[in-house]
Design a protein around this motif. Structure first.
Motif, PDB file in Angstrom:
ATOM      1  N   SER A 156      22.392  75.999  43.703  1.00 31.66           N
ATOM      2  CA  SER A 156      22.033  76.265  45.226  1.00 31.66           C
ATOM      3  C   SER A 156      20.747  76.189  45.335  1.00 31.66           C
ATOM      4  N   MET A 157      19.708  75.705  44.420  1.00 25.32           N
ATOM      5  CA  MET A 157      18.326  75.490  44.649  1.00 25.32           C
ATOM      6  C   MET A 157      17.906  74.428  45.071  1.00 25.32           C
ATOM      7  N   PRO A 158      17.200  74.235  46.189  1.00 23.23           N
ATOM      8  CA  PRO A 158      16.765  72.850  46.656  1.00 23.23           C
ATOM      9  C   PRO A 158      15.423  72.660  45.857  1.00 23.23           C
ATOM     10  N   VAL A 159      15.137  71.450  45.280  1.00 27.88           N
ATOM     11  CA  VAL A 159      13.977  70.932  44.683  1.00 27.88           C
ATOM     12  C   VAL A 159      13.556  69.542  45.091  1.00 27.88           C
ATOM     13  N   GLU A 160      12.338  69.211  45.200  1.00 24.17           N
ATOM     14  CA  GLU A 160      11.734  68.072  45.435  1.00 24.17           C
ATOM     15  C   GLU A 160      11.373  67.311  44.088  1.00 24.17           C
ATOM     16  N   ILE A 161      11.613  66.245  43.904  1.00 19.62           N
ATOM     17  CA  ILE A 161      11.486  65.562  42.458  1.00 19.62           C
ATOM     18  C   ILE A 161      10.797  64.458  42.663  1.00 19.62           C
ATOM     19  N   ILE A 162       9.918  63.993  41.663  1.00 16.10           N
ATOM     20  CA  ILE A 162       9.405  62.626  41.648  1.00 16.10           C
ATOM     21  C   ILE A 162       9.776  62.192  40.144  1.00 16.10           C
ATOM     22  N   GLY A 163       9.760  60.768  39.932  1.00 11.49           N
ATOM     23  CA  GLY A 163       9.977  59.987  38.711  1.00 11.49           C
ATOM     24  C   GLY A 163      11.040  58.892  38.893  1.00 11.49           C
ATOM     25  N   LEU A 164      11.754  58.920  40.087  1.00  5.43           N
ATOM     26  CA  LEU A 164      12.831  58.073  40.189  1.00  5.43           C
ATOM     27  C   LEU A 164      12.270  56.422  40.372  1.00  5.43           C
ATOM     28  N   ASN A 165      13.151  55.464  39.889  1.00  2.43           N
ATOM     29  CA  ASN A 165      12.706  54.155  40.081  1.00  2.43           C
ATOM     30  C   ASN A 165      12.970  53.508  41.682  1.00  2.43           C
ATOM     31  N   ASP A 166      13.598  54.041  42.334  1.00  2.00           N
ATOM     32  CA  ASP A 166      13.830  53.784  44.017  1.00  2.00           C
ATOM     33  C   ASP A 166      14.397  55.066  44.625  1.00  2.00           C
ATOM     34  N   VAL A 167      14.266  54.897  45.876  1.00  2.00           N
ATOM     35  CA  VAL A 167      14.639  55.673  46.830  1.00  2.00           C
ATOM     36  C   VAL A 167      16.165  55.859  47.088  1.00  2.00           C
TER      37      VAL A 167
ATOM     38  N   GLY B 220      15.979  57.872  36.524  1.00  2.00           N
ATOM     39  CA  GLY B 220      14.677  58.075  36.326  1.00  2.00           C
ATOM     40  C   GLY B 220      14.447  59.448  35.361  1.00  2.00           C
ATOM     41  N   ARG B 221      13.037  59.767  35.180  1.00  2.00           N
ATOM     42  CA  ARG B 221      12.974  61.165  34.488  1.00  2.00           C
ATOM     43  C   ARG B 221      12.159  61.945  35.248  1.00  2.00           C
ATOM     44  N   VAL B 222      12.647  63.349  35.599  1.00  2.16           N
ATOM     45  CA  VAL B 222      11.961  64.170  36.206  1.00  2.16           C
ATOM     46  C   VAL B 222      10.261  64.747  35.835  1.00  2.16           C
ATOM     47  N   ARG B 223       9.614  63.778  36.531  1.00  2.85           N
ATOM     48  CA  ARG B 223       8.061  64.116  36.174  1.00  2.85           C
ATOM     49  C   ARG B 223       7.408  65.087  36.948  1.00  2.85           C
ATOM     50  N   ARG B 224       7.935  65.522  38.194  1.00  4.83           N
ATOM     51  CA  ARG B 224       7.292  66.643  38.758  1.00  4.83           C
ATOM     52  C   ARG B 224       8.617  67.337  39.717  1.00  4.83           C
ATOM     53  N   MET B 225       8.441  68.594  39.472  1.00  6.51           N
ATOM     54  CA  MET B 225       9.453  69.365  40.311  1.00  6.51           C
ATOM     55  C   MET B 225       8.997  70.432  41.139  1.00  6.51           C
ATOM     56  N   SER B 226       8.975  70.539  42.333  1.00 11.64           N
ATOM     57  CA  SER B 226       8.418  71.399  43.073  1.00 11.64           C
ATOM     58  C   SER B 226       9.515  72.304  43.934  1.00 11.64           C
ATOM     59  N   ASN B 227       9.390  73.481  44.382  1.00  8.54           N
ATOM     60  CA  ASN B 227      10.229  74.263  45.230  1.00  8.54           C
ATOM     61  C   ASN B 227       9.789  74.021  46.624  1.00  8.54           C
ATOM     62  N   ASP B 228      10.499  74.719  47.443  1.00  8.74           N
ATOM     63  CA  ASP B 228      10.386  74.426  49.062  1.00  8.74           C
ATOM     64  C   ASP B 228       8.960  74.985  49.484  1.00  8.74           C
ATOM     65  N   LYS B 229       8.204  75.769  48.760  1.00 10.68           N
ATOM     66  CA  LYS B 229       6.966  76.287  48.967  1.00 10.68           C
ATOM     67  C   LYS B 229       5.899  75.325  48.445  1.00 10.68           C
ATOM     68  N   GLY B 230       6.375  74.245  47.788  1.00 10.92           N
ATOM     69  CA  GLY B 230       5.079  73.482  47.236  1.00 10.92           C
ATOM     70  C   GLY B 230       4.866  73.583  45.908  1.00 10.92           C
TER      71      GLY B 230
END
Length: 618
Positions: free
Chosen positions: A356-367, A337-347
């Motif tokens: 070494s940075m954890p991020v939550e991403i949205i935009g993938l076609n599957d889990v 997919g394409r990274v459509r939204r990327m947020s850090n651990d604080k939202g």
């Protein structure tokens, strides 16, 4: 005149030539002059014939050389890399093996990637907190983060993105908080090494518990530094010294006792000792000299992933190399997919994430799955093609292969020279047997192949044992214990080989034969059924009759049986009689009730399990 003309027609000028071409035998058979080969390159395994073609030498010369070395071979013999090197050295030819990496094999690409040392910069350490339930893992993380996560959690279960980054003394540290060890195991099963340091939390008033042992096993198998946090030291019944002694028994030796593991005493509730723990952690990180290049395309590992009703597939990624940007084309495991939204651990929404940075991403076609590897690409189409190819390969692989190993595979691998260490997990009825088996196995050594016992415990085989064996490519050896039907099924699903014995030397003999690559079983024991004892009838002249329900497979008349009580084998013998109501039965199948006796044995109790088995010729 006519005759002369005929002769003239037959005989053309040039003596013994025909149509003006010389018929000199030597000329016709003279070999074309070829330059001697000075260098060859290969990527796939070669046979003697293929190597001879590359070297422009007769295959008989290579076969003769191998024969002189003591190896019998033919033109179709597949040569090892060492053999190819020796042969080329003998004929004065330089040889190079080219490693061709599949474009869709991200894992191999990352391994083969050469880092530009000049662009490497220091990166934050990644720390995993593990330990037994209620020993204070989340409270400790909560104290470190100075925010109250635990209070708002439902039933004390960790519910969040699974990774946090905090600032300590101007330096960043990433914490992975696993709800259990399953995620950690799953990551290791897929070969992902995400952690730099493991903090094992042990409650000072409770001591070392089963999950603490699991945490130690996983950390040791992953080969990462361990820091032990002895928690709840503010409680009245706290005994920190006892913890040190119990951990030392697990092979985690405190520094104070001459070992190399740092123990710190903390109270996650009051915050006492937490500063020391963090200081220790930064010290361990400094010694490891952790670095990464932030200028390349991003790659890393999936920490957690879920399907959100409103947002679709959501994945928490830990960036390990390079920098991930908003809008990047990414392959994550078998999804893309394409990274459509990327947020850090604080939202908070962010545009880029470094090593070494954890991020939550949205935009993938599957889990994706926890432990999957991700990588970014320049083109969306390329990412899509690679993900599709990976998915097809994974489906094929899952059909044909399991992650664990059977004893037959082991013998073959040793024979091929691919195996140097055999991982074994031991489960026994009593501690003495477990220790004796562990000591005997670790002494076995055949031509530099050795046994590595990753866990040796008392009790029947549990699901966590199956998971650990699957992750560590290990065999499970059960001594005088029997797994339940559910555990057998789980082992089958995970492809874990369970070997059950009640005589130590037979277990050792079997392993030694496998190590010598000589595994040749004649008979194999096959479990044909299990029945639960629901009622007991004592009849004079007959003895104890067990009223049973067959829960798996079937019981057969005159078959061999074991009586199992709480996972431990009490008696092994033969089925005396088998009845359905008043009638004798040849066989009673799954789901039916029956009455059974065991020859020469009457100490049967309600709740026992009768396991039927037979020896089948292999």
């Amino acid at each position: 005149m006519a005759q002369n003309n005929a002769n003239n027609k037959k005989k053309k000028p040039g003596g013994n030539t025909y149509k003006g071409k010389p018929q000199n035998k030597n000329f016709r058979n003279a070999p074309k002059k070829e330059e001697a080969v000075k260098e060859i390159k290969y990527s796939e395994p070669l046979t003697v014939g293929q190597l001879a073609n590359l070297m422009k030498k007769p295959s008989s010369a290579i076969i003769k050389f191998l024969f002189m070395m003591g190896n019998m071979s033919t033109i179709n013999t597949v040569l090892s890399d060492d053999d190819i090197e020796l042969i080329c050295m003998e004929f004065g030819i330089e040889v190079t093996k080219e490693v061709i990496i599949d474009e869709d094999n991200i894992e191999e690409q990352l391994e083969a990637m050469k880092e530009d040392e000049s662009k490497m910069v220091s990166r934050p350490p990644v720390v995993t907190i593990m330990g037994h339930v209620d020993h204070g893992k989340t409270t400790l993380l909560d104290t470190i983060r100075k925010t109250n996560v635990t209070g708002g959690e439902f039933g004390g279960i960790t519910q969040h993105i699974g990774a946090y980054q905090v600032s300590l003394k101007g330096r960043k540290v990433t914490f992975l908080d696993t709800p259990g060890h399953e995620a950690f195991t799953a990551m290791r099963a897929r070969g992902a090494q995400v952690t730099d340091i493991v903090i094992i939390v042990v409650a000072a008033d409770d001591g070392v518990m089963p999950q603490t042992k699991e945490a130690v096993d996983h950390a040791k198998a992953a080969g990462v530094p361990i820091v032990v946090a002895v928690n709840k030291i503010d409680k009245p019944g706290a005994k920190p010294d006892r913890i040190m002694s119990e951990m030392a028994e697990l092979g985690i030796m405190p520094e104070e006792w001459g070992g190399d593991t740092i123990f710190t005493q903390v109270s996650a509730k009051t915050g006492e000792g937490v500063a020391d723990l963090l200081e220790t952690m930064l010290l361990v990180a400094d010694m490891a000299e952790l670095k990464a290049n932030p200028e390349q395309l991003a790659s890393g590992t999936v920490v957690e992933a879920k399907l959100d009703k409103g947002r679709g597939p959501v994945a928490t990624l830990l960036v390990q190399r390079g920098t991930l940007h908003f809008g990047d084309n990414v392959v994550v495991g078998t999804s893309y997919g394409r990274v459509r939204r990327m947020s850090n651990d604080k939202g908070m929404e962010i545009k880029k994430a470094g090593p070494s940075m954890p991020v939550e991403i949205i935009g993938l076609n599957d889990v994706p799955r926890a432990g999957d590897v991700f990588m970014t690409y320049d083109s969306y189409k390329k990412a899509q093609d690679i993900a599709q190819s990976r998915l097809e390969k994974q489906i094929l692989k899952e059909r044909n292969q399991t992650s664990a190993m059977s004893l037959e595979d082991l013998a073959r691998k040793i024979d091929e020279g691919n195996m140097q260490e055999i991982n074994v997990l031991i489960k026994a009825d009593v501690q003495g047997s477990a220790e004796a088996l562990k000591a005997s196995m670790e002494k076995l050594e055949v031509e530099s192949v050795r046994i590595n016992v990753i866990r040796s415990t008392v009790g029947t085989i549990s699901e966590s044992d199956i998971m650990l064996a699957s992750a560590s490519n290990a065999l499970i050896y059960g001594f005088n214990i029997r797994p339940t039907a559910a555990i057998r099924k789980k082992a089958e699903e995970e492809g874990v080989d369970i070997r059950l014995h009640n005589i130590i030397y037979k277990a050792l003999e079997e392993l030694e034969n496998a190590m010598k690559g000589m595994l040749a079983p004649v008979f194999e024991e096959v479990v044909i059924g299990q029945a639960d004892v629901r009622q007991i009838y004592k009849v004079s002249k007959v003895g104890t009759i067990a009223g049973c329900m067959v829960t798996d497979g079937s019981l057969k008349r005159d078959c061999k049986v074991r009586l199992i009580r709480e996972g431990i084998v009490i008696y092994t013998g033969k089925l005396g009689s088998l009845k359905r109501f008043e009638n004798d039965a040849k066989e009673v199948n799954h789901g039916f009730e029956c009455g059974a006796t065991i020859e020469n044995f009457n100490d049967i109790k309600v709740g026992d399990t009768i396991e039927a088995f037979e020896d089948q010729e292999v």
